[in-house]
Write a protein that holds these residues in place. Structure first.
Motif, short mmCIF file in Angstrom:
data_model
loop_
_atom_site.label_atom_id
_atom_site.label_comp_id
_atom_site.label_asym_id
_atom_site.label_seq_id
_atom_site.Cartn_x
_atom_site.Cartn_y
_atom_site.Cartn_z
N SER A 49 0.81 -1.23 0.00
CA SER A 49 0.00 0.00 0.00
C SER A 49 0.84 1.27 0.00
CB SER A 49 -0.95 0.01 1.20
OG SER A 49 -0.23 -0.16 2.40
N ALA A 50 2.13 1.18 0.28
CA ALA A 50 3.01 2.35 0.24
C ALA A 50 4.44 1.88 0.01
CB ALA A 50 2.93 3.14 1.55
N GLY A 51 5.24 2.72 -0.66
CA GLY A 51 6.63 2.40 -0.90
C GLY A 51 6.84 1.62 -2.18
N GLY A 52 7.97 0.95 -2.28
CA GLY A 52 8.29 0.21 -3.49
C GLY A 52 9.44 -0.74 -3.26
N GLY A 53 9.73 -1.53 -4.29
CA GLY A 53 10.81 -2.51 -4.19
C GLY A 53 10.95 -3.25 -5.50
N TRP A 54 11.26 -4.53 -5.43
CA TRP A 54 11.47 -5.31 -6.64
C TRP A 54 10.97 -6.74 -6.46
CZ3 TRP A 54 14.42 -9.56 -5.60
CH2 TRP A 54 15.31 -9.47 -4.51
N TYR A 55 10.71 -7.40 -7.59
CA TYR A 55 10.30 -8.80 -7.63
C TYR A 55 11.10 -9.47 -8.73
CZ TYR A 55 7.41 -13.00 -8.10
OH TYR A 55 6.99 -14.30 -8.16
N LEU A 56 11.72 -10.62 -8.43
CA LEU A 56 12.52 -11.34 -9.41
C LEU A 56 11.75 -12.57 -9.88
CD1 LEU A 56 15.41 -11.12 -10.65
CD2 LEU A 56 16.12 -12.85 -8.98
N THR A 57 11.48 -12.64 -11.18
CA THR A 57 10.74 -13.77 -11.74
C THR A 57 11.63 -15.00 -11.78
OG1 THR A 57 11.37 -13.22 -14.00
CG2 THR A 57 9.37 -12.20 -13.16
N PRO A 58 11.02 -16.20 -11.90
CA PRO A 58 11.83 -17.42 -11.95
C PRO A 58 12.84 -17.44 -13.08
CG PRO A 58 9.53 -17.96 -11.50
CD PRO A 58 9.57 -16.50 -11.82
N TRP A 72 1.28 -11.81 -6.29
CA TRP A 72 0.67 -13.13 -6.20
C TRP A 72 1.78 -14.15 -6.01
CZ3 TRP A 72 -3.94 -13.62 -4.88
CH2 TRP A 72 -5.04 -12.98 -5.48
N LEU A 73 1.78 -14.85 -4.90
CA LEU A 73 2.70 -15.96 -4.67
C LEU A 73 1.87 -17.23 -4.80
CD1 LEU A 73 4.54 -14.56 -1.52
CD2 LEU A 73 4.89 -13.98 -3.94
N THR A 74 2.16 -18.06 -5.78
CA THR A 74 1.32 -19.22 -6.07
C THR A 74 2.08 -20.51 -5.83
OG1 THR A 74 1.91 -18.93 -8.41
CG2 THR A 74 -0.18 -18.05 -7.70
N PRO A 75 1.36 -21.60 -5.52
CA PRO A 75 2.02 -22.86 -5.16
C PRO A 75 2.94 -23.38 -6.26
CG PRO A 75 -0.33 -22.94 -4.67
CD PRO A 75 -0.11 -21.70 -5.46
N GLY A 76 4.12 -23.82 -5.84
CA GLY A 76 5.06 -24.43 -6.76
C GLY A 76 5.85 -23.48 -7.62
N VAL A 77 5.61 -22.17 -7.51
CA VAL A 77 6.31 -21.18 -8.33
C VAL A 77 7.34 -20.46 -7.46
CG1 VAL A 77 6.10 -19.13 -9.77
CG2 VAL A 77 4.31 -20.88 -9.81
N PRO A 78 8.64 -20.54 -7.76
CA PRO A 78 9.64 -19.84 -6.96
C PRO A 78 9.42 -18.32 -7.01
CG PRO A 78 10.66 -21.44 -8.43
CD PRO A 78 9.25 -21.32 -8.86
N HIS A 79 9.68 -17.67 -5.89
CA HIS A 79 9.58 -16.21 -5.86
C HIS A 79 10.71 -15.63 -5.01
CE1 HIS A 79 6.94 -17.74 -2.58
NE2 HIS A 79 7.58 -16.80 -1.87
N HIS A 80 11.02 -14.37 -5.31
CA HIS A 80 12.15 -13.68 -4.67
C HIS A 80 11.85 -12.19 -4.77
CE1 HIS A 80 16.84 -13.12 -4.57
NE2 HIS A 80 16.28 -12.87 -3.41
N TYR A 81 11.71 -11.51 -3.64
CA TYR A 81 11.34 -10.09 -3.69
C TYR A 81 11.79 -9.38 -2.42
CZ TYR A 81 7.37 -11.40 -0.66
OH TYR A 81 6.59 -11.87 0.38
N ALA A 82 11.77 -8.05 -2.49
CA ALA A 82 12.17 -7.25 -1.32
C ALA A 82 11.75 -5.80 -1.52
CB ALA A 82 13.68 -7.31 -1.10
N PRO A 83 11.51 -5.09 -0.42
CA PRO A 83 11.29 -3.65 -0.51
C PRO A 83 12.62 -2.93 -0.74
CG PRO A 83 10.64 -4.52 1.65
CD PRO A 83 11.37 -5.59 0.94
N ASP A 84 12.53 -1.66 -1.13
CA ASP A 84 13.74 -0.85 -1.23
C ASP A 84 14.43 -0.82 0.13
OD1 ASP A 84 13.38 -0.19 -3.89
OD2 ASP A 84 12.08 1.51 -3.40
N PRO A 85 15.75 -0.97 0.16
CA PRO A 85 16.46 -1.06 1.45
C PRO A 85 16.38 0.20 2.28
CG PRO A 85 18.02 -0.92 -0.38
CD PRO A 85 16.66 -1.11 -0.99
N GLY A 86 16.13 1.34 1.65
CA GLY A 86 16.06 2.58 2.41
C GLY A 86 14.69 2.82 3.01
#
Length: 299
Positions: A49-58, A72-86
Motif C-alpha cells: 500500500s506504500a513504498g516500493g521494491g522489486w520482484y525477481l521472476t523465476p 501473487w505468490l502461487t504454489p510451486g512457483v519460486p519467488h524472490h522479492y524485497a522492498p527498497d532497502p532505504g
C-alpha cells in the motif's frame, strides 16, 4: 529496523471443505528483509500500500514494484522479492489454500501468470486484511470460519482494485448487460460494439471470467427468475421478455441451468405482493419502518 505482526493458523479438514481456508495474516512496514528465493505449497496475496521494491521472476527478470500493488505468490512457483532497502514498503499479506482457488484462478481472480499486479487503490483490500487481523485475536471461536470467509472477500476486493480493470465492469460488459435480453447472437453483440466475436470473447473473459454466452445467460436467467417470482406472466411470455422466441427451448435451458422447470421455480419462489416488484436497489442505511410508529400516524 523493521516492524512485523503476524499470526498463523491450522484449520481443520472441515474448514478446508468450506472452499477457502486462511493459513495466516500479517502486517509489516519499513525496510523489511528480502524474501526468498523460496517456493510455497499454498497461495499468498501480498498487498503493497506504500513504498516500493522489486520482484525477481523465476527466469531472472527483475520487475519494479511500486505501490499500490499486489504480489501473487502461487504454489510451486519460486519467488524472490524485497522492498527498497532505504524507505521500505507497507504490506499486508494473507496465506490461504483450498479447492476454491482453482475456480478463482479459472475466473481470473487469481493470476499465477502475473505475479506483480498494479492496483488503482489498495484501501479496499487493506481494509479486509485489517478485519482479518482483528479476527485473529487469541481465543476467537469463529477464527477459521471468519478468516476463511474473508479470503473470499479479499479476492473480490483485489479484483475490484486492479488498475487495468474498471471496478464495476468496462463499457463492453455494461453494454452486454443492458442488451442481454434482446434476441441477439454473440456475433450480433460483437458487431454492436465494433468488435470481432474473438475480441468480444477475450474482453468478457478478461473482465468477467467467463464466455459472452455464459455472461448473457446468467443475466437472462436472473431476469427470468424475477419475472417468474414476481408476476403471473405465462412462461412463454417470460421467455420472450428475456430474449427467447421458443418457450420450449427456454424451459429446457432453464431446467438444465437452474435444476428445475420454470413452473416449479414459480411454485417455490412466487411472491406477488401488493404494490408490485421494485427494480430499485434498496438502501440498507434507509430501511422501511413497519410497526407502531406508522399505525399512530393514522388519525
Amino acid at each position: 529496523m523493521y516492524h512485523t505482526w503476524m499470526r498463523f493458523f491450522t484449520p481443520t479438514p472441515a474448514h478446508h471443505r468450506l472452499g477457502l481456508a486462511c493459513l495466516g495474516v500479517g502486517l509489516q512496514y519499513g525496510a523489511l528483509p528480502t524474501v526468498g528465493p523460496r517456493t510455497l505449497d499454498h497461495h499468498v496475496a501480498v498487498v503493497i500500500s506504500a513504498g516500493g521494491g522489486w520482484y525477481l521472476t523465476p527466469d531472472g527478470r527483475r520487475t519494479t514494484v511500486t505501490a499500490p500493488a499486489l504480489l501473487w505468490l502461487t504454489p510451486g512457483v519460486p519467488h524472490h522479492y524485497a522492498p527498497d532497502p532505504g524507505a521500505g514498503w507497507d504490506e499486508g499479506f494473507v496465506d490461504f489454500t483450498g479447492p476454491a482457488t482453482a475456480t478463482y484462478t479459472e475466473l481470473g481472480y487469481i493470476e499465477p501468470e502475473r505475479p506483480v499486479v498494479a492496483l488503482s487503490d489498495a484501501s479496499g483490500p487493506r481494509a479486509v486484511i485489517g478485519r482479518m487481523a482483528r479476527a485473529a485475536r487469541r481465543g476467537n471461536p469463529l477464527l477459521e470460519v471468519e478468516t476463511g470467509a474473508a479470503v473470499h472477500e479479499l479476492l473480490v476486493a483485489l479484483r475490484r482494485a486492479r488498475a487495468d480493470l474498471a471496478p464495476d465492469g468496462d463499457p463492453v460488459l455494461q453494454g452486454l448487460a443492458r442488451d442481454a435480453c434482446l434476441p441477439l447472437t454473440v456475433a450480433d453483440h460483437a458487431a454492436r460494439h465494433g468488435m470481432t466475436p474473438a475480441a468480444l470473447r477475450a474482453a468478457v473473459r478478461r473482465g468477467a471470467g467467463c464466455s459472452p454466452k455464459d455472461y448473457l445467460l446468467g443475466i437472462r436467467l436472473g431476469r427470468a427468475k424475477e419475472l417468474l417470482a414476481a408476476t403471473e406472466l405465462p412462461v412463454a411470455a417470460v421467455a420472450r421478455r428475456v430474449g427467447y422466441d421458443d418457450p420450449a427451448y427456454f424451459s429446457r435451458l432453464f431446467t438444465r441451468r437452474v435444476g428445475m422447470p420454470p413452473v416449479r421455480f414459480r411454485a417455490q419462489q412466487g411472491r406477488t405482493v401488493p404494490g408490485g416488484w421494485s427494480d430499485q436497489v434498496p438502501d440498507p442505511a434507509d430501511p422501511p419502518i413497519i410497526g407502531w410508529a406508522h399505525s399512530t400516524d393514522v388519525g
